[in-house]
Design an enzyme around this catalytic site. Structure first.
Site, PDB file in Angstrom:
ATOM      1  N   CYS A   4      36.402  69.933  39.602  1.00 47.50           N
ATOM      2  CA  CYS A   4      35.247  70.545  41.224  1.00 47.50           C
ATOM      3  C   CYS A   4      34.564  70.882  40.451  1.00 47.50           C
ATOM      4  CB  CYS A   4      36.622  70.575  41.792  1.00 47.50           C
ATOM      5  SG  CYS A   4      38.258  70.339  41.712  1.00 47.50           S
ATOM      6  N   LYS A  17      33.137  67.283  32.669  1.00 47.66           N
ATOM      7  CA  LYS A  17      32.320  67.726  31.575  1.00 47.66           C
ATOM      8  C   LYS A  17      33.362  68.832  30.900  1.00 47.66           C
ATOM      9  CE  LYS A  17      28.881  68.665  29.454  1.00 47.66           C
ATOM     10  NZ  LYS A  17      28.819  67.852  27.997  1.00 47.66           N
ATOM     11  N   HIS A  57      47.309  55.224   4.180  1.00 49.15           N
ATOM     12  CA  HIS A  57      49.147  56.552   3.979  1.00 49.15           C
ATOM     13  C   HIS A  57      49.245  55.734   4.654  1.00 49.15           C
ATOM     14  CE1 HIS A  57      48.242  58.429   0.085  1.00 49.15           C
ATOM     15  NE2 HIS A  57      47.137  58.659   0.537  1.00 49.15           N
ATOM     16  N   TRP A  97      38.305  66.952  41.742  1.00 45.99           N
ATOM     17  CA  TRP A  97      39.199  65.584  40.556  1.00 45.99           C
ATOM     18  C   TRP A  97      40.953  66.130  40.624  1.00 45.99           C
ATOM     19  CZ3 TRP A  97      42.100  67.100  36.182  1.00 45.99           C
ATOM     20  CH2 TRP A  97      41.807  66.383  34.740  1.00 45.99           C
ATOM     21  N   ARG A 145      30.178  66.436  36.458  1.00 43.93           N
ATOM     22  CA  ARG A 145      31.127  67.505  36.241  1.00 43.93           C
ATOM     23  C   ARG A 145      32.399  66.701  36.154  1.00 43.93           C
ATOM     24  NH1 ARG A 145      30.168  72.816  35.965  1.00 43.93           N
ATOM     25  NH2 ARG A 145      33.043  73.259  37.272  1.00 43.93           N
ATOM     26  N   GLU A 204      34.821  62.580  15.771  1.00 48.35           N
ATOM     27  CA  GLU A 204      33.825  63.071  16.694  1.00 48.35           C
ATOM     28  C   GLU A 204      33.350  61.167  17.187  1.00 48.35           C
ATOM     29  OE1 GLU A 204      32.872  64.932  18.836  1.00 48.35           O
ATOM     30  OE2 GLU A 204      30.967  64.697  19.767  1.00 48.35           O
ATOM     31  N   ASN A 228      38.877  75.544  43.523  1.00 46.76           N
ATOM     32  CA  ASN A 228      38.272  74.258  42.357  1.00 46.76           C
ATOM     33  C   ASN A 228      39.615  75.720  41.718  1.00 46.76           C
ATOM     34  OD1 ASN A 228      35.924  73.731  42.289  1.00 46.76           O
ATOM     35  ND2 ASN A 228      34.337  74.362  41.067  1.00 46.76           N
ATOM     36  N   GLY A 229      40.062  75.183  40.817  1.00 45.53           N
ATOM     37  CA  GLY A 229      41.612  75.578  40.172  1.00 45.53           C
ATOM     38  C   GLY A 229      42.668  74.420  40.547  1.00 45.53           C
ATOM     39  N   LYS A 276      33.414  59.931  20.694  1.00 49.21           N
ATOM     40  CA  LYS A 276      32.494  59.431  21.587  1.00 49.21           C
ATOM     41  C   LYS A 276      32.813  58.288  22.100  1.00 49.21           C
ATOM     42  CE  LYS A 276      30.757  61.985  22.668  1.00 49.21           C
ATOM     43  NZ  LYS A 276      31.029  63.623  21.991  1.00 49.21           N
ATOM     44  N   GLU A 320      35.620  57.126  24.857  1.00 47.41           N
ATOM     45  CA  GLU A 320      35.954  58.295  25.714  1.00 47.41           C
ATOM     46  C   GLU A 320      34.484  57.323  26.977  1.00 47.41           C
ATOM     47  OE1 GLU A 320      34.773  62.483  25.838  1.00 47.41           O
ATOM     48  OE2 GLU A 320      32.974  62.056  24.225  1.00 47.41           O
TER      49      GLU A 320
END
Ligand code: M6R
Length: 617
Positions: A2, A612, A513, A74, A27, A490, A100-101, A494, A497
């Site tokens: 948020c 974000k 394996h 969000w 964000r 990484e 927010n939260g 990338k 996402e």
């Protein structure tokens, strides 16, 4: 997650709020709203979906007031609907709130408020807090103790909250005032010319002012167009420190690039220069850090390091582990911050604790830092955002200085974190067995990193063509060894996402394996195959994949002698010092993921479901 923006001043609030919300879009969010105080009433416009929807909705509301709040949500409590979007208004119509939260005890408070006759339009925890403020306001007789009744009602309500919050509140009886507060959610006050802006992120206010106060947990700010005062939840006065943001609004613009991610990928040579600036000793053989708050003598007592982080920053920890162990020969452990905070790990007494975080607001990373400090360990942070919660709570640290990273997929922050890790490894190595001349060679190698990254970036047109051929796949493997194993992780992160292609990263030799079962002509593998001792082993792993018809994209360094025809695509990066290789190797996988996502028509800067900075658990 948020985003919050609030305005008090002389200008029409709505345009400033909408501009702020656009700058907070990166964000991650799923709905947006504004509320403006005008003519003694709260006018709310809110919509599920993009800020663009809200802009259309707001245009139908004639929002002319000069005091207002805006929010990007969000979803946590309740689905993505117009009703659940913020701002929320108390059932008596007196208060509007953005938040927010997470309010953990909201259910219990809601039961209490329902009994008192308050009603609810949404499923959110935020609306509960809004009504709780209204409840305390109604209980408190006007003008009690000569205090501001609006401010005191917010303070009282917050006294009952368990959980986390960054809030901004309006009250119809105080038409040009705003109250904001924080606990474990970021909140910054922008101090302008007869105007104030509160925001969860500097990017929402930097177009109006670069003078800011970083609010601390448990602080409440009360704003009028000409004054601001900060107090604590316990009513203690706080003397504000006004800081200056060192970057400007143009740093938070895309410029000529199609996406922030693309811009930030190409900014990396400059970002690395900024990370290194002023941090080498005069004799050019080691690194210097200003804000570590750990003496050389104390460093000598350290027997091991523990690094914690999340996501991409966790991959930077893995690279740092490799470099510290390789060059300074000190054992390093790396843990997910989200696991460390709960698993009560036994720690060696002479352990130095480090966290890495771009935003400095990731809740799991903050909690890991607090847990280490609680146990009595010194805890340092590698962090990009100046004044972040992490930067303030850590015992010391190293800023990355790469400017705002807006793309949700971290790129320049990642390579800069590796640069800091490489410098820490050098610093520690020079305190132990690394010779002066090896130190000079290492320093020169780091100084040469921006040029090598630039060379790797020159492969962009070729990688774009490769991306066109690989955008159709549904699965991909990324394989690397030693310091490039974290790069395999990484690369896979990338790709998944931003393009939503399923991807996994493995140490190349682990492939046989289990993951080898996935190999077919439908599952390409991206191999890091730098020249060196281990190169023949990597070639063997490639042969095993080729034998099963798996397409191969090989990322090789100049001089790596790949058997002809083994790889379907070859991307060549320059030969580099071991400490620089992970930074340079990051470039092709960033570009590959970016171009594949573009080819698939994905919204690169706002990938679905992602935020974000992840400020809730
Ligand atoms: O702000 P932080 O570095 O603490 O963020 C950690 C992760 O959330 C972040 O790296 C995330 O994995 C990114 N989306 C990766 O691109």
């Amino acid at each position: 997650m948020c985003g919050i923006v609030g305005y008090v001043g002389k200008q029409k609030a709505v345009s400033i709020l909408l501009e702020g919300l656009k700058r907070l879009e990166y964000r991650g969010y799923d709905s947006a709203g504004v509320c403006v105080l005008q003519g003694g009433k709260l006018d709310v416009a809110k919509k599920a979906g993009r800020v663009a929807n809200l802009v259309k909705e707001a245009a139908t509301h004639r929002l002319n007031g000069t005091t207002g709040i805006g929010h990007t949500r969000w979803a946590t409590h309740g689905g993505v609907t117009d009703a659940n979007a913020h701002p929320h208004v108390s059932s008596d119509g007196k208060f509007a709130l953005i938040h927010n939260g997470v309010i953990e005890n909201y259910a219990q408070m809601k039961r209490f408020l329902l009994e008192k006759g308050y009603t609810f339009q949404s499923e959110t925890d935020t609306e509960v807090l809004c009504n709780l403020i209204a409840y305390h306001y109604a209980k408190e007789p006007a003008g009690n103790h000569g205090t501001n009744r609006f401010l005191e009602s917010v303070r009282k309500a917050l006294g009952h909250v368990e959980g986390t919050y960054g809030i901004a509140v309006l009250c119809v009886d105080y038409p040009s005032e705003l109250v904001a507060a924080r606990k474990a959610s970021p909140l910054i006050l922008g101090v302008g010319d007869e105007e104030y802006i509160v925001a969860s992120d500097a990017s929402a206010l930097v177009s109006r002012t670069q003078n800011v106060v970083y609010l601390k947990d448990g602080e409440i700010v009360h704003l009028t167009p000409k004054t601001f005062s900060i107090t604590t939840l316990d009513q203690a006065d706080v003397s504000p420190v006004v800081d200056r943001i060192t970057w400007s609004v143009t740093d938070a613009d895309k410029g000529d690039f199609a996406h922030f991610m693309e811009k930030e990928i190409f900014e990396q040579p400059v970002a690395l220069e900024n990370t290194m600036r002023g941090r080498f000793s005069e004799d050019g053989s080691t690194a210097n850090f200003g804000g570590l708050n750990v003496t050389a003598a104390e460093f000598r007592q350290i027997d091991r390091f523990l690094f914690c982080a999340c996501g991409t920053a966790w991959h930077a920890c893995l690279v740092t582990e490799h470099l510290i162990e390789r060059f300074a020969r000190i054992p390093v452990e790396v843990d997910y911050a989200s696991e460390f905070r709960y698993r009560n790990a036994p720690l060696h007494s002479n352990t130095l604790f480090f966290v890495i975080s771009q935003s400095g607001e990731t809740i799991d990373t903050l909690a890991a830092l607090r847990e280490a400090k609680r146990k009595g360990y010194k805890a340092l942070a590698i962090n990009n955002v100046v004044g972040s919660s992490l930067a303030r709570e850590a015992d010391g640290g190293i800023y990355q200085h790469v400017g705002p990273e807006i793309g949700v997929a971290s790129t320049k922050a990642f390579t800069s974190q590796i640069m800091v890790g490489a410098m820490v490894a050098l610093y520690l190595a020079r305190m132990r067995d690394m010779s002066f001349s090896d130190g000079v060679e290492y320093v020169n190698a780091l100084k040469g990193a921006p040029a090598l990254v630039r060379q790797a970036l020159a492969q962009a047109p070729k990688i774009r063509e490769i991306a066109k051929r690989y955008a159709k796949y549904h699965d991909m493997l990324f394989l690397g060894r030693l310091s490039l194993f974290p790069l395999a992780l990484e690369g896979a992160l990338k790709l998944k996402e931003i393009s939503y292609i399923h991807a996994e990263g493995y140490p190349a030799a682990e492939m046989k394996h289990g993951p080898i079962a996935l190999i077919s002509d439908k599952c390409p593998s991206v191999f890091f195959a730098p020249a060196g001792d281990i190169f023949p082993k990597i070639v063997s792993s490639m042969q095993e994949i080729k034998a099963r018809k798996g397409p191969i994209i090989a990322i090789v360094t100049e001089g790596a002698d790949l058997p002809p025809g083994l790889a379907d695509e070859v991307i060549t990066i320059p030969h580099c010092h071991e400490a620089v290789l992970p930074m340079v190797a990051a470039i092709p996988v960033q570009l590959l993921s970016y171009y594949i996502a573009v080819e698939r028509g994905c919204d690169v800067d706002k990938p679905r479901n992602l935020a974000k900075s992840v400020t809730v658990e």
